[in-house]
Design a protein around this motif. Structure first.
Motif, PDB file in Angstrom:
ATOM      1  N   LYS A  38       9.917  -1.352 -15.699  1.00 36.12           N
ATOM      2  CA  LYS A  38       8.634  -1.695 -15.092  1.00 36.12           C
ATOM      3  C   LYS A  38       8.631  -1.189 -13.651  1.00 36.12           C
ATOM      4  N   LYS A  39       7.455  -0.857 -13.173  1.00 35.84           N
ATOM      5  CA  LYS A  39       7.333  -0.350 -11.808  1.00 35.84           C
ATOM      6  C   LYS A  39       7.905  -1.337 -10.805  1.00 35.84           C
ATOM      7  N   VAL A  40       7.631  -2.617 -11.001  1.00 28.88           N
ATOM      8  CA  VAL A  40       8.118  -3.618 -10.066  1.00 28.88           C
ATOM      9  C   VAL A  40       9.649  -3.655 -10.041  1.00 28.88           C
ATOM     10  N   GLU A  41      10.281  -3.405 -11.177  1.00 28.82           N
ATOM     11  CA  GLU A  41      11.749  -3.383 -11.222  1.00 28.82           C
ATOM     12  C   GLU A  41      12.297  -2.193 -10.450  1.00 28.82           C
ATOM     13  N   ILE A  42      11.620  -1.057 -10.541  1.00 26.11           N
ATOM     14  CA  ILE A  42      12.038   0.123  -9.780  1.00 26.11           C
ATOM     15  C   ILE A  42      11.922  -0.161  -8.288  1.00 26.11           C
ATOM     16  N   ILE A  76       0.875  -1.164   0.000  1.00 25.12           N
ATOM     17  CA  ILE A  76       0.000   0.000   0.000  1.00 25.12           C
ATOM     18  C   ILE A  76       0.911   1.212   0.000  1.00 25.12           C
ATOM     19  N   MET A  77       0.670   2.110  -0.959  1.00 21.58           N
ATOM     20  CA  MET A  77       1.506   3.293  -1.104  1.00 21.58           C
ATOM     21  C   MET A  77       0.630   4.539  -1.131  1.00 21.58           C
ATOM     22  N   THR A  78       1.256   5.669  -0.825  1.00 24.12           N
ATOM     23  CA  THR A  78       0.525   6.936  -0.917  1.00 24.12           C
ATOM     24  C   THR A  78       0.379   7.323  -2.382  1.00 24.12           C
ATOM     25  N   GLN A  79      -0.547   8.215  -2.660  1.00 30.31           N
ATOM     26  CA  GLN A  79      -0.736   8.666  -4.040  1.00 30.31           C
ATOM     27  C   GLN A  79       0.531   9.326  -4.590  1.00 30.31           C
ATOM     28  N   PRO A  80       1.200  10.200  -3.815  1.00 35.38           N
ATOM     29  CA  PRO A  80       2.444  10.784  -4.346  1.00 35.38           C
ATOM     30  C   PRO A  80       3.511   9.721  -4.660  1.00 35.38           C
ATOM     31  N   GLN A  81       3.594   8.681  -3.845  1.00 36.48           N
ATOM     32  CA  GLN A  81       4.541   7.598  -4.128  1.00 36.48           C
ATOM     33  C   GLN A  81       4.171   6.883  -5.426  1.00 36.48           C
ATOM     34  N   LEU A  82       2.894   6.599  -5.579  1.00 36.94           N
ATOM     35  CA  LEU A  82       2.434   5.947  -6.808  1.00 36.94           C
ATOM     36  C   LEU A  82       2.663   6.825  -8.033  1.00 36.94           C
ATOM     37  N   ASP A  83       2.406   8.125  -7.881  1.00 37.33           N
ATOM     38  CA  ASP A  83       2.622   9.060  -8.989  1.00 37.33           C
ATOM     39  C   ASP A  83       4.092   9.069  -9.387  1.00 37.33           C
ATOM     40  N   TRP A  84       4.978   9.149  -8.398  1.00 34.62           N
ATOM     41  CA  TRP A  84       6.409   9.162  -8.687  1.00 34.62           C
ATOM     42  C   TRP A  84       6.822   7.856  -9.367  1.00 34.62           C
ATOM     43  N   LEU A  85       6.317   6.742  -8.859  1.00 36.50           N
ATOM     44  CA  LEU A  85       6.666   5.441  -9.427  1.00 36.50           C
ATOM     45  C   LEU A  85       6.242   5.358 -10.891  1.00 36.50           C
ATOM     46  N   HIS A  86       5.044   5.845 -11.171  1.00 38.06           N
ATOM     47  CA  HIS A  86       4.548   5.850 -12.554  1.00 38.06           C
ATOM     48  C   HIS A  86       5.423   6.749 -13.432  1.00 38.06           C
ATOM     49  N   GLU A  87       5.734   7.950 -12.940  1.00 38.12           N
ATOM     50  CA  GLU A  87       6.573   8.881 -13.697  1.00 38.12           C
ATOM     51  C   GLU A  87       7.967   8.298 -13.939  1.00 38.12           C
ATOM     52  N   GLU A  88       8.531   7.652 -12.925  1.00 34.76           N
ATOM     53  CA  GLU A  88       9.862   7.064 -13.047  1.00 34.76           C
ATOM     54  C   GLU A  88       9.855   5.919 -14.057  1.00 34.76           C
ATOM     55  N   ALA A  89       8.791   5.134 -14.050  1.00 36.61           N
ATOM     56  CA  ALA A  89       8.670   4.041 -15.028  1.00 36.61           C
ATOM     57  C   ALA A  89       8.591   4.611 -16.442  1.00 36.61           C
TER      58      ALA A  89
END
Length: 97
Positions: free
Chosen positions: A30-34, A11-24
């Motif tokens: 892939k997000k899982v690789e990050i 479970i992640m915060t929205q800002p964490q998810l946003d950053w993960l998506h942007e970084e991918a």
């Protein structure tokens, strides 16, 4: 021997998810690789911290004992010791001048 991959749920915060998506998007990974790489880096940093011990086991034990005896935190015991040593060094320098 390769490590077998196993599923995990986070479970992640929205800002964490946003950053993960942007970084991918930015890296093409892939997000899982990050996430895997971030965990590996965190593990390595923690291992390095454990290797860099500032006190010997005996010193740590003495700090714990002093903290209990004085009913203060271990950090406060260390702070007092550093302050005391700083005063001693300062006095020695003054005498030499």
């Amino acid at each position: 021997m390769a490590n077998k991959m196993k599923p995990a749920t986070f479970i992640m915060t929205q800002p964490q998810l946003d950053w993960l998506h942007e970084e991918a998007e930015r890296t093409g990974l892939k997000k899982v690789e990050i996430v895997r790489r971030a965990l590996d880096e965190y593990r390595d940093v923690q291992a390095e911290k454990e290797e860099r011990q500032y006190f010997t086991p005996q010193q740590k034990q003495n700090i714990e004992i002093m903290a209990r005896m004085q009913n203060i935190s271990e950090t406060e015991v260390i702070r007092k010791a550093v302050d005391r040593e700083t005063r001693v060094v300062s006095q020695r320098r003054k005498r030499r001048s």
